[in-house]
Design a protein around this motif. Structure first.
Motif, PDB file in Angstrom:
ATOM      1  N   ARG A 126     -16.502   9.478  -8.578  1.00 21.91           N
ATOM      2  CA  ARG A 126     -15.781   8.821  -9.671  1.00 21.91           C
ATOM      3  C   ARG A 126     -14.396   8.388  -9.167  1.00 21.91           C
ATOM      4  O   ARG A 126     -14.313   7.681  -8.185  1.00 21.91           O
ATOM      5  CB  ARG A 126     -15.742   9.725 -10.909  1.00 21.91           C
ATOM      6  CG  ARG A 126     -17.141   9.841 -11.561  1.00 21.91           C
ATOM      7  CD  ARG A 126     -17.174  10.782 -12.717  1.00 21.91           C
ATOM      8  NE  ARG A 126     -17.051  12.172 -12.290  1.00 21.91           N
ATOM      9  CZ  ARG A 126     -18.079  12.935 -11.907  1.00 21.91           C
ATOM     10  NH1 ARG A 126     -19.297  12.455 -11.927  1.00 21.91           N
ATOM     11  NH2 ARG A 126     -17.919  14.187 -11.518  1.00 21.91           N
ATOM     12  N   TYR A 174     -20.869  22.053 -12.919  1.00 21.83           N
ATOM     13  CA  TYR A 174     -19.536  21.539 -12.574  1.00 21.83           C
ATOM     14  C   TYR A 174     -18.995  20.715 -13.742  1.00 21.83           C
ATOM     15  O   TYR A 174     -19.745  19.978 -14.370  1.00 21.83           O
ATOM     16  CB  TYR A 174     -19.603  20.667 -11.325  1.00 21.83           C
ATOM     17  CG  TYR A 174     -18.294  20.031 -10.929  1.00 21.83           C
ATOM     18  CD1 TYR A 174     -17.202  20.822 -10.544  1.00 21.83           C
ATOM     19  CD2 TYR A 174     -18.139  18.647 -10.939  1.00 21.83           C
ATOM     20  CE1 TYR A 174     -15.995  20.242 -10.183  1.00 21.83           C
ATOM     21  CE2 TYR A 174     -16.929  18.055 -10.574  1.00 21.83           C
ATOM     22  CZ  TYR A 174     -15.858  18.861 -10.195  1.00 21.83           C
ATOM     23  OH  TYR A 174     -14.671  18.284  -9.839  1.00 21.83           O
ATOM     24  N   ALA A 181     -16.561  14.263 -16.256  1.00 25.81           N
ATOM     25  CA  ALA A 181     -18.022  14.370 -16.286  1.00 25.81           C
ATOM     26  C   ALA A 181     -18.435  15.830 -16.363  1.00 25.81           C
ATOM     27  O   ALA A 181     -17.697  16.715 -15.926  1.00 25.81           O
ATOM     28  CB  ALA A 181     -18.626  13.726 -15.041  1.00 25.81           C
ATOM     29  N   ILE A 208     -19.466  17.493  -6.958  1.00 32.29           N
ATOM     30  CA  ILE A 208     -20.779  17.205  -6.391  1.00 32.29           C
ATOM     31  C   ILE A 208     -20.838  15.735  -5.992  1.00 32.29           C
ATOM     32  O   ILE A 208     -20.599  14.855  -6.812  1.00 32.29           O
ATOM     33  CB  ILE A 208     -21.887  17.524  -7.414  1.00 32.29           C
ATOM     34  CG1 ILE A 208     -21.787  18.988  -7.851  1.00 32.29           C
ATOM     35  CG2 ILE A 208     -23.262  17.225  -6.816  1.00 32.29           C
ATOM     36  CD1 ILE A 208     -22.471  19.277  -9.160  1.00 32.29           C
ATOM     37  N   ASP A 267     -15.908  18.039 -14.318  1.00 33.77           N
ATOM     38  CA  ASP A 267     -14.841  17.234 -13.714  1.00 33.77           C
ATOM     39  C   ASP A 267     -13.850  16.891 -14.820  1.00 33.77           C
ATOM     40  O   ASP A 267     -14.183  16.152 -15.742  1.00 33.77           O
ATOM     41  CB  ASP A 267     -15.470  15.971 -13.111  1.00 33.77           C
ATOM     42  CG  ASP A 267     -14.440  15.088 -12.403  1.00 33.77           C
ATOM     43  OD1 ASP A 267     -13.253  15.471 -12.331  1.00 33.77           O
ATOM     44  OD2 ASP A 267     -14.844  14.005 -11.940  1.00 33.77           O
ATOM     45  N   MET A 268     -12.638  17.464 -14.731  1.00 29.06           N
ATOM     46  CA  MET A 268     -11.655  17.308 -15.805  1.00 29.06           C
ATOM     47  C   MET A 268     -10.444  16.512 -15.325  1.00 29.06           C
ATOM     48  O   MET A 268     -10.110  16.538 -14.146  1.00 29.06           O
ATOM     49  CB  MET A 268     -11.188  18.692 -16.271  1.00 29.06           C
ATOM     50  CG  MET A 268     -12.286  19.494 -16.935  1.00 29.06           C
ATOM     51  SD  MET A 268     -11.696  21.094 -17.547  1.00 29.06           S
ATOM     52  CE  MET A 268     -11.809  22.087 -16.066  1.00 29.06           C
ATOM     53  N   PRO A 269      -9.775  15.832 -16.247  1.00 30.96           N
ATOM     54  CA  PRO A 269      -8.519  15.179 -15.862  1.00 30.96           C
ATOM     55  C   PRO A 269      -7.425  16.229 -15.662  1.00 30.96           C
ATOM     56  O   PRO A 269      -7.695  17.428 -15.781  1.00 30.96           O
ATOM     57  CB  PRO A 269      -8.211  14.287 -17.063  1.00 30.96           C
ATOM     58  CG  PRO A 269      -8.898  14.939 -18.209  1.00 30.96           C
ATOM     59  CD  PRO A 269     -10.098  15.671 -17.666  1.00 30.96           C
ATOM     60  N   LYS A 307     -11.848  10.269  -7.961  1.00 24.86           N
ATOM     61  CA  LYS A 307     -11.130  11.172  -7.054  1.00 24.86           C
ATOM     62  C   LYS A 307     -11.816  11.230  -5.689  1.00 24.86           C
ATOM     63  O   LYS A 307     -12.986  10.906  -5.556  1.00 24.86           O
ATOM     64  CB  LYS A 307     -11.104  12.591  -7.654  1.00 24.86           C
ATOM     65  CG  LYS A 307     -10.341  12.690  -8.963  1.00 24.86           C
ATOM     66  CD  LYS A 307     -10.362  14.127  -9.471  1.00 24.86           C
ATOM     67  CE  LYS A 307     -10.205  14.184 -10.989  1.00 24.86           C
ATOM     68  NZ  LYS A 307     -10.634  15.471 -11.545  1.00 24.86           N
ATOM     69  N   ARG A 357     -15.567  22.111  -5.779  1.00 27.54           N
ATOM     70  CA  ARG A 357     -16.789  22.287  -6.576  1.00 27.54           C
ATOM     71  C   ARG A 357     -17.455  20.952  -6.906  1.00 27.54           C
ATOM     72  O   ARG A 357     -18.595  20.923  -7.376  1.00 27.54           O
ATOM     73  CB  ARG A 357     -16.473  23.031  -7.870  1.00 27.54           C
ATOM     74  CG  ARG A 357     -16.121  24.492  -7.647  1.00 27.54           C
ATOM     75  CD  ARG A 357     -16.195  25.266  -8.944  1.00 27.54           C
ATOM     76  NE  ARG A 357     -17.548  25.417  -9.423  1.00 27.54           N
ATOM     77  CZ  ARG A 357     -18.286  26.516  -9.284  1.00 27.54           C
ATOM     78  NH1 ARG A 357     -17.793  27.561  -8.676  1.00 27.54           N
ATOM     79  NH2 ARG A 357     -19.507  26.566  -9.771  1.00 27.54           N
TER      80      ARG A 357
END
Lengths: 372, 125
Positions: free
Chosen positions: A352, B36, B54, A299, B38-40, A354, A297
């Motif tokens: 970022r 979306y 984010a 972006i 973005d998680m740890p 990853k 998912r």
């Protein structure tokens, strides 16, 4: 909020503020990014009709006995012998094949052409065009500051301009135009069946007073949603249309961008940048634009790095979104051509901290629906 | 339970030595449709003032800055497939749960009243 004294506004600026638009600087203009929301506006254009203020675009006229020869000399597409009323898409190139700008050329008369260029490039383009014009019997005029433009886009666009503006667009095929008199103001208006959304639609050029009147009637009718530059970008991206600064630039040629069909290498008198493009076509390009589907998912946006299976940086994302009409994370990236085949496995993007696996896809994620 | 705020619009709702961290209603409204998060991962450490992920709208990605330091003990897995839950109720739909290592960090965060004034001041710009 940027507080720049030099920022320009379009003739419709106060209307955007009154509609509560979120405004942001774009190419030196304070432009509406969204009104109701990017997703709602995007869907309005795909399914019904939306209207955009694109008065920031630049317009240059080229007139004179050698106008056709001159335009053909600076333009990659071939306009020789075209009928009046025809529109061409193509590029102006540096000698090395890098792109000065991508543009539309309108044939208004045997010796009269209109060039529509990107707002961010107006000063650069006008200088560049002028610098090549001295050996031709032509008059080049920048009319950007006196020309306003709106785009009415979507499957209902023809019906909307007929109902609301009393303008009949039905005789026009895609990429043709007509110079008419606006029935409401009695003033000249250039009606073009073109756009930048992948949908049917029209672009209207006229002096500010005429465009203000058209905009007001379109908004008041409720038949057409005001749309900002936010969804203009998601719409053009999903159908694989390039944005200068992302997919084309001074260092990206149309061959590298996969736009070779607009580069006519066999024009009898050639054009500036022809030899560089011919060499790229013959020898192959070093970098190439590809579509990417992110298999997650996440972006990958402009600037995200693309990595080889060995983890080396092989390119960067030029545009990326969570698709709106396509429910996937998709991107276009400029990468090392050795990795640009559809069979290529093991590529990834860094977002970022990853990395995420990606697959190479066509750059056109969503099918265009133009009226032929 | 008491809620503390970052000037960057993250909240920490504290229950004992656990903080539920999310973004405020003001922030979700400013972002628009969230597509979306973005998680740890559980077990990762987050540090006060540093980014831990984010939230992304169609238009842009916004970094998330942790109001507190500690270890992530849970992530809100509902957000993986349905990030718009944050638009529906940002207070209820926290993003990560952190076990605090230094509760004194809370003293440097905004309380609800200060945060409200902060948002009003920002909205005027």
């Amino acid at each position: 909020m940027e507080n720049n004294q030099d920022i320009k506004v379009t003739p419709l600026h106060s209307r955007h503020i009154a509609l509560g638009a979120q405004m942001s600087p774009f190419a030196g203009y304070d432009m509406p990014i969204q009104y109701e929301g990017i997703t709602e506006e995007h869907n309005a254009v795909r399914n019904a009709c939306g209207v955009f203020d694109v008065s920031h675009m630049g317009e240059v006229t080229v007139d004179g006995p050698e106008a056709e020869r001159f335009v053909n000399h600076i333009f990659t597409n071939d306009i020789a012998g075209a009928p009046v009323g025809k529109v061409f898409y193509g590029m102006m190139l540096h000698e090395n094949g890098g792109t000065v700008d991508d543009l539309l050329v309108y044939k208004r008369g045997a010796n009269s052409f209109l060039l529509v260029i990107n707002a961010a490039n107006i000063a650069k383009d006008v200088d560049w065009i002028m610098s090549h014009a001295s050996e031709y019997d032509v008059k080049v005029t920048d009319i950007s500051d006196f020309t306003a433009q709106i785009a009415v886009q979507g499957p209902l666009a023809e019906q909307v301009i007929s109902n609301v503006l009393r303008i009949d667009g039905s005789p026009l095929a895609f990429y043709t135009f007509e110079e008419i008199i606006d029935p409401h103001t009695g003033k000249p208006l250039l009606l073009s069946r073109t756009g930048y959304t992948g949908e049917d639609g029209f672009e209207l050029y006229a002096e500010p007073e005429v465009i203000e009147s058209c905009w007001d009637r379109l908004i008041e009718s409720g038949e057409c949603k005001p749309c900002g530059l936010g969804c203009r970008d998601t719409l053009r991206f999903e159908v694989g249309l390039p944005l200068y600064g992302d997919e084309l630039s001074d260092t990206i040629s149309p061959i590298e961008a996969g736009l070779g069909m607009f580069v006519k290498l066999d024009k009898p008198e050639g054009f500036i940048g022809r030899d560089a493009c011919a060499a790229q076509k013959a020898e192959g390009v070093k970098q190439k634009l590809v579509g990417l589907e992110i298999l997650d998912r996440a972006i990958a946006r402009h600037g995200a790095e693309v990595l080889s299976p060995e983890g080396e940086v092989i390119g960067t994302v030029t545009t990326g979104y969570r698709g709106i009409s396509v429910d996937k994370s998709i991107a276009v990236a400029l990468i090392d051509a050795r990795y640009a085949s559809k069979e290529q496995q093991g590529l990834s993007v860094r977002v970022r901290r990853k990395t995420y696996p990606v697959a190479i896809t066509p750059k056109r994620f969503y099918k265009k629906s133009y009226k032929q | 339970m008491k809620t503390y705020y970052n000037p960057t619009h993250e909240y920490a709702r504290v229950d004992g030595n656990i903080a539920y961290i999310g973004i405020t209603d003001y922030a979700q409204h400013a972002l628009g449709n969230i597509v979306y998060v973005d998680m740890p991962e559980v077990g990762d450490d987050v540090t006060a003032g540093e980014d831990f992920g984010a939230v992304e709208s169609v238009k842009a990605a916004s970094d998330l800055f942790s109001p507190v330091s500690g270890a992530v003990v849970e992530i809100n897995e509902h957000l993986i497939d349905n990030p718009r839950l944050i638009n529906e109720d940002a207070d209820k739909n926290w993003i990560i749960k952190v076990e605090l290592t230094d509760p004194s960090e809370l003293d440097s965060l905004m309380d609800e009243e200060t945060y409200k004034a902060h948002c009003e001041a920002e909205a005027k710009h």
